[in-house]
Design a protein around this motif. Structure first.
Motif, mmCIF file in Angstrom:
data_model
loop_
_atom_site.group_PDB
_atom_site.id
_atom_site.type_symbol
_atom_site.label_atom_id
_atom_site.label_comp_id
_atom_site.label_asym_id
_atom_site.label_seq_id
_atom_site.Cartn_x
_atom_site.Cartn_y
_atom_site.Cartn_z
ATOM 1 N N GLU A 159 0.868 -1.299 -0.119
ATOM 2 C CA GLU A 159 0.094 -0.150 0.010
ATOM 3 C C GLU A 159 0.871 1.406 0.050
ATOM 4 O OE1 GLU A 159 -2.056 3.336 1.587
ATOM 5 O OE2 GLU A 159 -0.405 2.304 2.717
ATOM 6 N N LYS A 160 1.935 1.377 0.779
ATOM 7 C CA LYS A 160 2.612 2.335 0.909
ATOM 8 C C LYS A 160 3.607 2.736 -0.263
ATOM 9 C CE LYS A 160 6.333 4.382 4.212
ATOM 10 N NZ LYS A 160 7.078 4.010 5.321
ATOM 11 N N LEU A 161 3.890 1.646 -1.234
ATOM 12 C CA LEU A 161 4.945 1.569 -2.285
ATOM 13 C C LEU A 161 3.913 2.350 -3.243
ATOM 14 C CD1 LEU A 161 7.254 0.894 -4.092
ATOM 15 C CD2 LEU A 161 6.184 -1.164 -4.483
ATOM 16 N N TYR A 162 2.852 1.709 -3.603
ATOM 17 C CA TYR A 162 1.925 2.160 -4.633
ATOM 18 C C TYR A 162 1.299 3.583 -4.427
ATOM 19 C CZ TYR A 162 2.333 -2.518 -6.409
ATOM 20 O OH TYR A 162 3.038 -3.774 -6.780
ATOM 21 N N ARG A 163 1.119 3.958 -3.039
ATOM 22 C CA ARG A 163 0.740 5.340 -2.843
ATOM 23 C C ARG A 163 1.742 6.386 -3.181
ATOM 24 N NH1 ARG A 163 -2.887 8.233 0.612
ATOM 25 N NH2 ARG A 163 -4.306 6.332 0.153
ATOM 26 N N LYS A 164 3.282 6.058 -2.855
ATOM 27 C CA LYS A 164 4.202 6.848 -3.179
ATOM 28 C C LYS A 164 4.345 6.983 -4.735
ATOM 29 C CE LYS A 164 9.286 6.548 -2.622
ATOM 30 N NZ LYS A 164 10.376 5.840 -2.223
ATOM 31 N N ILE A 165 4.200 6.059 -5.431
ATOM 32 C CA ILE A 165 4.270 6.049 -6.960
ATOM 33 C C ILE A 165 3.189 7.103 -7.313
ATOM 34 C CG2 ILE A 165 4.018 4.798 -9.054
ATOM 35 C CD1 ILE A 165 5.527 2.428 -7.583
ATOM 36 N N SER A 166 1.862 6.764 -6.868
ATOM 37 C CA SER A 166 0.727 7.651 -7.114
ATOM 38 C C SER A 166 1.016 9.227 -6.978
ATOM 39 C CB SER A 166 -0.418 7.170 -6.408
ATOM 40 O OG SER A 166 -1.739 8.207 -6.564
#
Length: 238
Positions: free
Chosen positions: A85-92
């Motif tokens: 969740e944290k990885l993809y929120r960061k990319i977003s």
């Protein structure tokens, strides 16, 4: 004589440079309406580069929404993966910030950076993930390894788009009645703000894929534990 030769050389340099640069030829002096920050590739009549940058900014916004959905997929009660969740929120968030910054850059160069349909005019050979229908729905159904594969392909597709724009502005060229698209300022902007980040992210995601595959290729019990440990690693790494 030496000064005379130097003057000749300097004059030839100026003539050569003028062949690769388009100027407004004193339009601002003639008419106040001609006073604008437009120059170089932002001063051509067909506005090709402006269209490219608008489309790319729109693709970044689309990417931000894709990865926001992907992030929420791993923040559910039945699939609680805080690392993913944290990885993809960061990319977003990065895609969203890049889109805003690119729109500001277009404004600085005298253009209007409005959004367009991000799926229009994407080349067939790159028509992979950027124009594939059902990507939003797919993002809600992906599991851990599949989500990383999706993220890698998405990042690489956008990197190819950025490289295509960079290639256009990095060379002075003219074919028929087409104008020059050479613009070192745009090339520098893409290098500093987009391309360098993309190469690092592509490498990072590829490494995650192979590490997770190694952790999860054993028996089911070991696989579940491996994914859990990998998720904890992601949570600490971001």
């Amino acid at each position: 004589m030496a000064k005379f030769n130097n003057a000749i050389v300097f004059g030839l340099v100026l003539i050569f440079a003028s062949a690769f640069a388009k100027s407004d030829s004193g339009a601002c002096e003639i008419n106040v309406e001609g006073c604008s920050p437009n120059y170089s590739s932002f001063d051509v009549t067909n506005k090709t580069l402006e269209k490219d940058l608008r489309k790319y900014a729109s693709q970044l916004v689309d990417k931000s929404y894709h990865f926001l959905i992907l992030s929420s997929t791993f923040n559910k009660f039945n699939l609680d993966r805080p690392g993913f969740e944290k990885l993809y929120r960061k990319i977003s968030d990065k895609a969203w910030a890049d889109a805003i910054d690119l729109i500001k850059y277009q404004s600085r160069r005298g253009s209007f950076g409005h959004l367009v349909n991000p799926r229009e005019e994407v080349p067939k050979e790159q028509g992979n993930i950027l124009i594939r229908s059902g990507n939003y729905q797919k993002a809600k159904e992906l599991k851990e390894l599949g989500s990383l594969q999706f993220a890698l392909e998405y990042e690489k597709a956008l990197a190819q788009e950025a490289h295509a724009i960079h290639r256009k502005v990095s060379h002075a060229h003219k074919s028929g009645d087409e104008h020059h698209h050479y613009d070192p300022d745009v090339a520098h902007y893409l290098d500093e703000n987009i391309i360098e980040y993309q190469s690092g992210t592509v490498r990072e995601l590829a490494g995650y894929i192979h590490n997770l595959k190694h952790f999860s290729e054993k028996s089911q019990g070991a696989s579940d534990l491996g994914v859990h440990l990998f998720d904890e690693f992601l949570a600490k790494a971001q």
